[in-house]
Design a protein around this motif. Sequence first.
Motif, PDB file in Angstrom:
ATOM      1  N   ARG A 258      -3.838 -11.877   1.174  1.00 41.41           N
ATOM      2  CA  ARG A 258      -3.848 -11.004  -0.188  1.00 41.41           C
ATOM      3  C   ARG A 258      -4.300  -9.526   0.187  1.00 41.41           C
ATOM      4  NH1 ARG A 258      -6.992 -14.978  -4.355  1.00 41.41           N
ATOM      5  NH2 ARG A 258      -5.769 -16.738  -4.430  1.00 41.41           N
ATOM      6  N   ILE A 259      -4.960  -9.277   0.985  1.00 44.37           N
ATOM      7  CA  ILE A 259      -5.553  -8.044   1.319  1.00 44.37           C
ATOM      8  C   ILE A 259      -4.581  -7.219   1.977  1.00 44.37           C
ATOM      9  CG2 ILE A 259      -7.082  -6.663   2.745  1.00 44.37           C
ATOM     10  CD1 ILE A 259      -9.100  -8.953   2.765  1.00 44.37           C
ATOM     11  N   GLU A 260      -3.893  -7.628   2.851  1.00 44.11           N
ATOM     12  CA  GLU A 260      -2.582  -6.888   3.612  1.00 44.11           C
ATOM     13  C   GLU A 260      -1.658  -6.597   2.469  1.00 44.11           C
ATOM     14  OE1 GLU A 260      -2.685  -8.635   8.114  1.00 44.11           O
ATOM     15  OE2 GLU A 260      -1.475  -9.682   6.627  1.00 44.11           O
ATOM     16  N   SER A 261      -1.248  -7.349   1.564  1.00 48.84           N
ATOM     17  CA  SER A 261      -0.252  -7.343   0.555  1.00 48.84           C
ATOM     18  C   SER A 261      -0.527  -6.315  -0.265  1.00 48.84           C
ATOM     19  CB  SER A 261      -0.006  -8.700   0.049  1.00 48.84           C
ATOM     20  OG  SER A 261       0.720  -9.670   0.683  1.00 48.84           O
ATOM     21  N   ARG A 262      -1.859  -6.282  -0.837  1.00 47.37           N
ATOM     22  CA  ARG A 262      -2.209  -5.407  -1.913  1.00 47.37           C
ATOM     23  C   ARG A 262      -2.338  -4.023  -1.257  1.00 47.37           C
ATOM     24  NH1 ARG A 262      -3.312  -5.366  -7.380  1.00 47.37           N
ATOM     25  NH2 ARG A 262      -4.356  -3.413  -7.815  1.00 47.37           N
ATOM     26  N   LEU A 263      -2.827  -3.952  -0.026  1.00 45.49           N
ATOM     27  CA  LEU A 263      -3.214  -2.747   0.735  1.00 45.49           C
ATOM     28  C   LEU A 263      -1.596  -1.916   0.860  1.00 45.49           C
ATOM     29  CD1 LEU A 263      -5.797  -3.139   3.321  1.00 45.49           C
ATOM     30  CD2 LEU A 263      -5.914  -1.655   1.257  1.00 45.49           C
TER      31      LEU A 263
ATOM     32  N   VAL B 146       4.694  -6.021   5.044  1.00 48.24           N
ATOM     33  CA  VAL B 146       3.575  -5.877   5.399  1.00 48.24           C
ATOM     34  C   VAL B 146       3.431  -6.071   7.125  1.00 48.24           C
ATOM     35  CG1 VAL B 146       1.467  -7.548   6.075  1.00 48.24           C
ATOM     36  CG2 VAL B 146       2.240  -7.077   3.847  1.00 48.24           C
ATOM     37  N   GLU B 147       4.682  -6.734   7.599  1.00 46.80           N
ATOM     38  CA  GLU B 147       4.832  -7.084   8.968  1.00 46.80           C
ATOM     39  C   GLU B 147       5.054  -5.804   9.529  1.00 46.80           C
ATOM     40  OE1 GLU B 147       8.063  -9.952  10.024  1.00 46.80           O
ATOM     41  OE2 GLU B 147       6.844 -11.412   8.884  1.00 46.80           O
ATOM     42  N   ASN B 148       5.951  -4.872   8.925  1.00 48.61           N
ATOM     43  CA  ASN B 148       6.408  -3.446   9.366  1.00 48.61           C
ATOM     44  C   ASN B 148       5.093  -2.556   9.304  1.00 48.61           C
ATOM     45  OD1 ASN B 148       8.888  -4.569   9.666  1.00 48.61           O
ATOM     46  ND2 ASN B 148       9.810  -3.853   7.983  1.00 48.61           N
ATOM     47  N   ALA B 149       4.061  -2.690   8.431  1.00 52.26           N
ATOM     48  CA  ALA B 149       3.069  -1.809   8.473  1.00 52.26           C
ATOM     49  C   ALA B 149       1.979  -1.907   9.345  1.00 52.26           C
ATOM     50  CB  ALA B 149       2.505  -1.883   6.889  1.00 52.26           C
ATOM     51  N   THR B 150       0.995  -0.932   9.517  1.00 48.62           N
ATOM     52  CA  THR B 150      -0.008  -1.040  10.364  1.00 48.62           C
ATOM     53  C   THR B 150      -1.229  -0.835   9.878  1.00 48.62           C
ATOM     54  OG1 THR B 150       0.160   1.034  11.214  1.00 48.62           O
ATOM     55  CG2 THR B 150       1.227  -0.479  12.479  1.00 48.62           C
ATOM     56  N   MET B 151      -2.463  -1.573   9.882  1.00 48.14           N
ATOM     57  CA  MET B 151      -3.463  -1.374   9.428  1.00 48.14           C
ATOM     58  C   MET B 151      -4.744  -2.060   9.839  1.00 48.14           C
ATOM     59  SD  MET B 151      -2.742  -3.726   5.873  1.00 48.14           S
ATOM     60  CE  MET B 151      -1.089  -3.956   6.366  1.00 48.14           C
ATOM     61  N   GLU B 152      -5.774  -1.530   9.822  1.00 47.37           N
ATOM     62  CA  GLU B 152      -7.126  -2.333  10.477  1.00 47.37           C
ATOM     63  C   GLU B 152      -8.043  -2.701   9.408  1.00 47.37           C
ATOM     64  OE1 GLU B 152     -10.101  -1.541  14.311  1.00 47.37           O
ATOM     65  OE2 GLU B 152      -9.666   0.333  13.317  1.00 47.37           O
ATOM     66  N   ILE B 153      -8.117  -3.832   9.138  1.00 48.84           N
ATOM     67  CA  ILE B 153      -8.822  -4.475   7.985  1.00 48.84           C
ATOM     68  C   ILE B 153     -10.253  -4.713   8.569  1.00 48.84           C
ATOM     69  CG2 ILE B 153      -9.081  -6.298   6.254  1.00 48.84           C
ATOM     70  CD1 ILE B 153      -6.010  -6.442   6.393  1.00 48.84           C
ATOM     71  N   PRO B 154     -11.486  -4.197   7.951  1.00 53.41           N
ATOM     72  CA  PRO B 154     -12.627  -4.634   8.451  1.00 53.41           C
ATOM     73  C   PRO B 154     -13.042  -5.939   8.210  1.00 53.41           C
ATOM     74  CG  PRO B 154     -12.933  -3.083   6.522  1.00 53.41           C
ATOM     75  CD  PRO B 154     -11.313  -2.912   7.032  1.00 53.41           C
ATOM     76  N   GLU B 155     -13.842  -6.556   8.919  1.00 50.88           N
ATOM     77  CA  GLU B 155     -14.228  -7.931   8.718  1.00 50.88           C
ATOM     78  C   GLU B 155     -14.872  -7.957   7.286  1.00 50.88           C
ATOM     79  OE1 GLU B 155     -13.554 -11.956   9.851  1.00 50.88           O
ATOM     80  OE2 GLU B 155     -12.942 -10.049  10.910  1.00 50.88           O
ATOM     81  N   ALA B 156     -15.813  -6.980   7.057  1.00 44.76           N
ATOM     82  CA  ALA B 156     -16.651  -7.343   5.573  1.00 44.76           C
ATOM     83  C   ALA B 156     -15.808  -7.198   4.503  1.00 44.76           C
ATOM     84  CB  ALA B 156     -17.552  -5.942   5.593  1.00 44.76           C
ATOM     85  N   MET B 157     -14.611  -6.523   4.744  1.00 46.08           N
ATOM     86  CA  MET B 157     -13.471  -6.591   3.592  1.00 46.08           C
ATOM     87  C   MET B 157     -13.101  -8.019   3.318  1.00 46.08           C
ATOM     88  SD  MET B 157     -10.259  -4.247   3.013  1.00 46.08           S
ATOM     89  CE  MET B 157      -9.322  -4.426   1.351  1.00 46.08           C
ATOM     90  N   ILE B 158     -12.804  -8.805   4.649  1.00 47.05           N
ATOM     91  CA  ILE B 158     -12.131 -10.261   4.513  1.00 47.05           C
ATOM     92  C   ILE B 158     -13.294 -11.227   3.821  1.00 47.05           C
ATOM     93  CG2 ILE B 158     -11.574 -11.955   5.771  1.00 47.05           C
ATOM     94  CD1 ILE B 158     -10.041  -9.847   7.937  1.00 47.05           C
ATOM     95  N   ASP B 159     -14.538 -10.904   4.391  1.00 45.14           N
ATOM     96  CA  ASP B 159     -15.846 -11.537   3.920  1.00 45.14           C
ATOM     97  C   ASP B 159     -15.783 -11.692   2.440  1.00 45.14           C
ATOM     98  OD1 ASP B 159     -16.322 -12.332   6.664  1.00 45.14           O
ATOM     99  OD2 ASP B 159     -17.871 -11.038   6.677  1.00 45.14           O
ATOM    100  N   THR B 160     -15.602 -10.238   1.906  1.00 43.71           N
ATOM    101  CA  THR B 160     -15.893 -10.132   0.419  1.00 43.71           C
ATOM    102  C   THR B 160     -14.698 -11.006  -0.264  1.00 43.71           C
ATOM    103  OG1 THR B 160     -17.197  -8.232   0.714  1.00 43.71           O
ATOM    104  CG2 THR B 160     -16.008  -8.605  -1.320  1.00 43.71           C
ATOM    105  N   GLN B 161     -13.721 -10.668   0.278  1.00 41.66           N
ATOM    106  CA  GLN B 161     -12.308 -11.488  -0.391  1.00 41.66           C
ATOM    107  C   GLN B 161     -12.500 -13.186  -0.335  1.00 41.66           C
ATOM    108  OE1 GLN B 161      -9.659  -9.916  -1.991  1.00 41.66           O
ATOM    109  NE2 GLN B 161      -9.256 -11.999  -2.488  1.00 41.66           N
ATOM    110  N   VAL B 162     -12.836 -13.442   0.642  1.00 35.99           N
ATOM    111  CA  VAL B 162     -13.168 -14.902   0.865  1.00 35.99           C
ATOM    112  C   VAL B 162     -14.340 -15.445  -0.215  1.00 35.99           C
ATOM    113  CG1 VAL B 162     -13.925 -16.757   2.369  1.00 35.99           C
ATOM    114  CG2 VAL B 162     -12.437 -15.215   3.113  1.00 35.99           C
ATOM    115  N   GLU B 163     -15.501 -14.650  -0.350  1.00 36.58           N
ATOM    116  CA  GLU B 163     -16.422 -15.077  -1.275  1.00 36.58           C
ATOM    117  C   GLU B 163     -15.803 -14.996  -2.702  1.00 36.58           C
ATOM    118  OE1 GLU B 163     -19.588 -12.197  -0.334  1.00 36.58           O
ATOM    119  OE2 GLU B 163     -20.092 -13.290   1.873  1.00 36.58           O
TER     120      GLU B 163
END
Length: 428
Positions: free
Chosen positions: A355-360, A296-313
């Motif tokens: 969780r999101i970063e790992s899964r992606l 995950v540290e070696n990868a690059t990605m841009e996670i949208p805030e709405a995706m994080i909000d949904t995961q939190v919910e």
Amino acid sequence: MSVQVENLEKNMAKLTIEVPAEELEKALEKAYQKQKKNISVPGFRKGKVPRAMVEKMYGPAVFYEDAVNSLVPEEYSKAAEESKLDIVSRPEINVEQIEKGKAFIFTATVAVKPEVTLGEYKGLEVAKADTTVTDEEVEAELKKEQEKNARTINVEDRPAADGDTVTLDFEGSVDGVPFDGGAGKDYPLTLGSHSFIPGFEEQLVGAALEEEKEVNVTFPEDYQAEELAGKAAVFKCTIHKIEAKELPALDDDFAKDVSEFDTLDEYKKEIKDNLTKKKEEQAKTEKENAVVDKAVENATMEIPEAMIDTQVENMVDDFARRIQSQGLSMEQYMQFTGATVDSLKEQMKPQAVKRIESRLVLEKVAEAENIQISDEKLDEELAKMAEMYKMELDKFKELVGEYEKEQMKKDLAVQEAVTLMADSAKEA
């Protein structure tokens, strides 16, 4: 229904969904039929007021809310499928047009699955875990089993000691005034368990049966009841019963009683073997977690805030279900802990991002390595689950839909990606 897709910045998209006027009319009629039994208008029997009359009196918008609530879920679902987008958040819905006789138009703003650029994920260096089991660890495990098999005896010839379970009455006061929740009768308390506020249990050590003991304590500054936080309190306590544990001797007879072995040495060997296996499993998990974290540290990605909000919910919903299964509602949990939904979400956000970063990353590794899960492999997993739920395989398969099967295949592919990365890792 028609849908137009507009790609926005930061992996967001807006779907503009147009529903024909005829469909809106059906939804309005459905809303009227649902509400008419509760509508009263002078000159008409309750439940018999014509829709046109209701709309004339209250305006055509009177049924809009129910119509929207009826139309949006189904029409959004169809539009999401038609758009071919990989949507990873709950939609933010906005009504753009709703008017009797015209098309119903609304938008749904969603997060889409971000693209991941992988860095190094094979041959990563991780720390080697120590799986050695010491004699002290074996003795500690033996001690736990000894404690589990202890018998409880009533004590009448000595005062209470650390480790005893006492049954007591207590009444607390602050500045001489009793406070809510500060009294108890025949309350069982294990001294040394740290169940009560600091200093309380320690002062009961040495107390005799039926002796009134005054316990002086100070509530912690962060105590959940704000009116008591930081305040000095006095508890009048009387112990009515003292119970102690009597431990069995650690000998061959003990080994026979608690295991299938005839001697204590054989039982100790079994304990050591089990601890070794447990450590090896833990080391495997730690290694897998370490390689995923590095990938995950070696990868690059841009996670949208709405995706994080949904995961939190989703995590909050899961948490609520877990505590409910233990007989505690979210409202009670909030009351006891002083937490709020917002503070809980904030607390869970870092784990949600992880969780999101790992899964992606793992999904991207599975794609890069062309990991495919065969139907045979899926059947093996379904067979394990059927056995776990004690069901016949064919009947269990009937309960699992195509969507669930595809999700299981994705999960299995992700796990194979983890195994591939861990197997290629270098331990130092």
